[in-house]
Design an enzyme around this catalytic site. Structure first.
Site, short mmCIF file in Angstrom:
data_model
loop_
_atom_site.label_atom_id
_atom_site.label_comp_id
_atom_site.label_asym_id
_atom_site.label_seq_id
_atom_site.Cartn_x
_atom_site.Cartn_y
_atom_site.Cartn_z
N LYS A 1 1.78 1.83 -3.67
CA LYS A 1 0.55 2.09 -4.43
C LYS A 1 0.06 3.50 -4.15
O LYS A 1 -0.26 4.27 -5.06
CB LYS A 1 -0.51 1.06 -4.01
CG LYS A 1 -1.83 1.23 -4.72
CD LYS A 1 -2.97 0.46 -4.05
CE LYS A 1 -2.66 -0.99 -3.79
NZ LYS A 1 -3.89 -1.76 -3.46
N GLN B 1 0.82 -1.21 0.00
CA GLN B 1 0.00 0.00 0.00
C GLN B 1 0.86 1.27 0.00
O GLN B 1 0.47 2.30 -0.55
CB GLN B 1 -0.94 -0.03 1.22
CG GLN B 1 -2.15 0.87 1.10
CD GLN B 1 -3.29 0.24 0.31
OE1 GLN B 1 -3.56 -0.94 0.47
NE2 GLN B 1 -3.95 1.01 -0.53
N THR C 1 -12.11 0.61 -8.18
CA THR C 1 -10.96 -0.30 -8.35
C THR C 1 -11.07 -1.03 -9.68
O THR C 1 -10.11 -1.09 -10.46
CB THR C 1 -10.85 -1.28 -7.18
OG1 THR C 1 -10.95 -0.55 -5.96
CG2 THR C 1 -9.55 -2.03 -7.23
N SER D 1 -10.68 6.79 -2.84
CA SER D 1 -10.82 7.00 -1.40
C SER D 1 -10.22 8.35 -1.00
O SER D 1 -10.77 9.08 -0.18
CB SER D 1 -10.09 5.89 -0.62
OG SER D 1 -10.88 4.73 -0.52
N LYS E 1 -2.75 -1.17 6.51
CA LYS E 1 -3.75 -2.20 6.23
C LYS E 1 -4.21 -2.77 7.56
O LYS E 1 -3.48 -2.73 8.55
CB LYS E 1 -3.13 -3.32 5.38
CG LYS E 1 -4.15 -4.17 4.66
CD LYS E 1 -4.62 -3.47 3.40
CE LYS E 1 -5.72 -4.22 2.69
NZ LYS E 1 -5.98 -3.65 1.36
N ASN F 1 -16.21 -7.08 -5.36
CA ASN F 1 -16.25 -5.67 -5.76
C ASN F 1 -15.34 -5.38 -6.96
O ASN F 1 -15.77 -4.77 -7.95
CB ASN F 1 -15.87 -4.80 -4.56
CG ASN F 1 -15.75 -3.33 -4.94
OD1 ASN F 1 -14.66 -2.84 -5.22
ND2 ASN F 1 -16.88 -2.65 -4.98
N GLY G 1 -12.53 -0.43 2.78
CA GLY G 1 -12.86 -1.85 2.58
C GLY G 1 -11.76 -2.63 1.90
O GLY G 1 -10.78 -2.07 1.40
N ASP G 2 -11.91 -3.92 1.89
CA ASP G 2 -11.08 -4.86 1.13
C ASP G 2 -11.90 -6.16 1.11
O ASP G 2 -13.13 -6.10 1.25
CB ASP G 2 -9.71 -5.06 1.81
CG ASP G 2 -8.69 -5.76 0.91
OD1 ASP G 2 -8.13 -5.11 0.01
OD2 ASP G 2 -8.47 -6.98 1.09
P1 NDP Z 1 -14.59 -9.03 -2.22
O1 NDP Z 1 -14.70 -9.58 -0.86
O2 NDP Z 1 -15.64 -8.11 -2.72
O3 NDP Z 1 -14.47 -10.21 -3.30
C1 NDP Z 1 -13.44 -11.14 -3.23
C2 NDP Z 1 -13.65 -12.16 -4.31
O4 NDP Z 1 -12.53 -13.04 -4.37
C3 NDP Z 1 -14.85 -13.06 -4.04
O5 NDP Z 1 -15.36 -13.52 -5.25
C4 NDP Z 1 -14.22 -14.19 -3.23
O6 NDP Z 1 -14.96 -15.39 -3.28
C5 NDP Z 1 -12.89 -14.34 -3.91
N1 NDP Z 1 -11.89 -14.80 -2.94
C6 NDP Z 1 -11.48 -14.16 -1.84
N2 NDP Z 1 -10.58 -14.88 -1.16
C7 NDP Z 1 -10.43 -16.00 -1.85
C8 NDP Z 1 -9.62 -17.12 -1.65
N3 NDP Z 1 -8.80 -17.25 -0.59
N4 NDP Z 1 -9.69 -18.09 -2.58
C9 NDP Z 1 -10.52 -17.97 -3.64
N5 NDP Z 1 -11.32 -16.91 -3.87
C10 NDP Z 1 -11.26 -15.94 -2.99
O7 NDP Z 1 -13.15 -8.34 -2.29
P2 NDP Z 1 -12.62 -7.26 -3.32
O8 NDP Z 1 -13.20 -7.49 -4.65
O9 NDP Z 1 -12.74 -5.93 -2.69
O10 NDP Z 1 -11.05 -7.61 -3.34
C11 NDP Z 1 -10.48 -8.50 -4.30
C12 NDP Z 1 -8.98 -8.24 -4.39
O11 NDP Z 1 -8.76 -6.88 -4.80
C13 NDP Z 1 -8.19 -8.40 -3.10
O12 NDP Z 1 -6.89 -8.85 -3.41
C14 NDP Z 1 -8.10 -6.97 -2.56
O13 NDP Z 1 -7.01 -6.80 -1.70
C15 NDP Z 1 -7.91 -6.23 -3.86
N6 NDP Z 1 -8.25 -4.80 -3.85
C16 NDP Z 1 -9.48 -4.35 -3.46
C17 NDP Z 1 -9.76 -3.01 -3.50
C18 NDP Z 1 -11.10 -2.46 -3.15
O14 NDP Z 1 -11.30 -1.26 -3.30
N7 NDP Z 1 -12.06 -3.27 -2.73
C19 NDP Z 1 -8.75 -2.02 -3.92
C20 NDP Z 1 -7.52 -2.60 -4.37
C21 NDP Z 1 -7.29 -3.94 -4.31
P3 NDP Z 1 -15.90 -15.75 -2.02
O15 NDP Z 1 -17.03 -14.79 -2.08
O16 NDP Z 1 -16.32 -17.16 -2.24
O17 NDP Z 1 -15.04 -15.59 -0.83
O1 2IT Z 2 -5.93 -2.58 -1.46
C1 2IT Z 2 -6.48 -1.46 -1.53
O2 2IT Z 2 -5.93 -0.52 -2.12
C2 2IT Z 2 -7.80 -1.27 -0.92
N1 2IT Z 2 -8.35 -2.23 -0.39
C3 2IT Z 2 -8.45 0.08 -0.90
C4 2IT Z 2 -7.89 0.92 0.21
C5 2IT Z 2 -8.59 2.24 0.44
O3 2IT Z 2 -8.20 2.90 1.41
O4 2IT Z 2 -9.49 2.62 -0.31
#
Ligand code: NDP
Ligand code: 2IT
Length: 444
Positions: A114, A111, A209, A376, A126, A240, A165-166
């Site tokens: 980034k 982070q 994202t 954010s 984080k 997401n 969130g994450d």
């Molecule tokens: P969500 O919780 O909305 O979705 C996660 C997705 O990935 C779900 O489909 C989930 O399936 C799947 N998943 C999670 N963990 C696992 C695992 N161990 N094995 C297999 N599938 C998995 O999270 P986000 O979409 O927010 O985040 C996804 C990725 O993006 C992460 O790496 C996060 O750190 C990164 N990210 C997110 C940001 C954000 O703004 N939200 C910003 C930047 C990066 P299931 O529902 O079955 O668990």
């Molecule tokens: O991994 C990431 O950059 C996030 N989950 C978003 C972090 C944020 O503060 O919006």
């Protein structure tokens, strides 16, 4: 031994059993070698890399809560405030049973760079918990969030540390966390981002994202006289990031044929039905079997498999280390030319190297998923101004930020004679700003 190797060894010795943290540090420091070599003695003298790889503060706490049957549970809570050289700590909260200190440290470390790449004033952090929101009632999620915030509120604030969130933390969780923060402190301030629009959230943050990922990859494609139009895309995840990456890729004329969750994956040769996917995942919080049940042309498979589907572009958007060397080989054999990381560190180190050596255009998560945290930071600006911008205003800023990130990374890679190596470019561009700020601020 070189300074970089010394510090990698130190990180491994001092942080045992944290393989994801080691992996993230190794990837960053390996690509920084040419930059460090230029001023090795200076950096050694001020222990720059030791300080950069050691969190400023790590907060570990107990989170007790009571389920709907009166049973008491105890989870572990984490907030790692990694680096505040260029702004208040900023980074998401992850609620997933796999969460441990090493994973939070890898995410917090990534982070830092980034957030620097966004060009906005935000430091790296984080947090999260090994709590699993899956299968819990809304009331149980609220109980957990309130207990989590009852400890966390002592350590955060609109000008000191702003979580978001994450994985496992979306609008519902942010709402409960915000309510408890306000109740405990009496402050109505922008202490969290990703809030609902009716209490200080920003338009586009939900989409940011996934949209940002596609904006950056589109800019890279344009730079190579190509675009998303008429491309076949495979996406992993269905949360997401995945949902809004699919939405934007479709808007740009691509056909997205896969998505997955932690139990199985979908192959939909006609292209993902996004309205149905949103209903299954965002509204009903259900499994992908329900998508397949309503979509006769789609196939559902148990386990993992999206990387076996022929494509032009692959967008890993689920979690860390979900794309291995064998997957990279399969993608290339099937004609894949571009891999854009939406998740944080979804590609293993050997798979990344293999993809790059094979001429695949590869964008690292810290560049291509930075649109979430950038928006954010735009939410923080709007909260400070007590105003809110239109969707078009925020979306235009996001597009510009993603284009700038791409060009800054590409330029930094060129400067060090590694044209097209955006992994190196992102690390170098992100590092320089933080290193300069740390040097200017003395030994702190
Ligand atoms: P969500 O919780 O909305 O979705 C996660 C997705 O990935 C779900 O489909 C989930 O399936 C799947 N998943 C999670 N963990 C696992 C695992 N161990 N094995 C297999 N599938 C998995 O999270 P986000 O979409 O927010 O985040 C996804 C990725 O993006 C992460 O790496 C996060 O750190 C990164 N990210 C997110 C940001 C954000 O703004 N939200 C910003 C930047 C990066 P299931 O529902 O079955 O668990
Ligand atoms: O991994 C990431 O950059 C996030 N989950 C978003 C972090 C944020 O503060 O919006």
């Amino acid at each position: 031994m070189s300074y970089v190797d010394e510090v990698i060894e130190r990180v491994i010795t001092q942080n045992p059993a944290q393989p994801e943290f080691h992996q993230a540090v190794r990837e960053v420091l390996d690509t920084l070698r040419p930059v460090i070599d230029e001023k090795e003695q200076r950096y050694r003298d001020v222990a720059l890399l030791e300080r950069m790889t050691t969190p400023e503060r790590q907060i570990l706490f107990r989170v007790p809560w009571v389920d709907d049957n009166g049973k008491v549970h105890v989870n572990n809570g984490f907030r790692v405030q990694f680096n505040s050289a260029i702004g208040p700590y900023k980074g998401g909260l992850r609620f997933h049973p796999s969460v441990n200190l090493g994973i939070i440290k890898f995410l917090g470390f990534e982070q830092i760079f980034k957030n620097s790449l966004t060009s906005l004033p935000i430091g790296g952090a984080k947090g999260g918990s090994d709590f699993d929101p899956k299968g819990k009632s809304d009331r149980e999620v609220m109980m957990f969030c309130q207990s989590f915030m009852t400890e966390l509120y002592k350590h955060i604030g609109a000008d000191s540390d702003v979580p978001a969130g994450d994985i496992g933390v979306g609008g519902r969780e942010i709402g409960y966390l915000y309510g408890q923060y306000k109740r405990l402190t009496g402050l109505y301030e922008g202490v969290l981002t990703g809030k609902s629009l009716n209490f200080g959230g920003s338009l586009v943050r939900t989409e940011a994202t996934g949209y940002g990922l596609v904006y950056l990859v589109e800019e890279m494609l344009n730079d190579n006289n190509d675009s998303f139009k008429d491309k076949t895309v495979v996406v992993s995840g269905s949360g997401n990031v995945a949902i809004y990456a699919i939405e934007k890729a479709q808007q740009l004329g691509a056909k997205v044929v896969t998505c997955c969750d932690s139990t199985g994956w979908i192959y939909d040769p006609d292209g993902i039905d996004l309205e149905l996917l949103k209903d299954v995942k965002e509204v009903r919080r259900a499994r992908l079997t329900e998508y397949a049940a309503k979509r006769p042309g789609a196939q559902y498979h148990e386990g993992v498999g999206v990387w076996t589907v022929p494509c032009d572009i692959a967008l890993p958007c689920a979690t860390q280390n979900e794309l291995h060397l064998a997957d990279a080989k399969m993608l290339i054999a099937n004609g894949c030319k571009v891999v854009g990381e939406g998740a944080n560190m979804p590609t293993t180190l050997d798979a990344t190297t293999y993809l790059q050596k094979s001429g695949v255009m590869f964008t690292p998560g810290k560049a291509s998923n930075a649109g979430g945290v950038a928006t954010s930071a735009l939410e923080m600006s709007q909260n400070s101004e007590r105003t809110s911008w239109t969707f078009e205003q925020v979306d235009a800023k996001l597009q510009q930020i993603m284009k700038n990130i791409y060009h800054n990374c590409a330029d930094a890679a060129n400067e060090y004679n590694m044209p097209g190596n955006l992994v190196a470019g992102a690390n170098i561009a992100g590092f320089r700003k933080v290193a300069d700020a740390m040097n200017a601020q003395g030994i702190v």
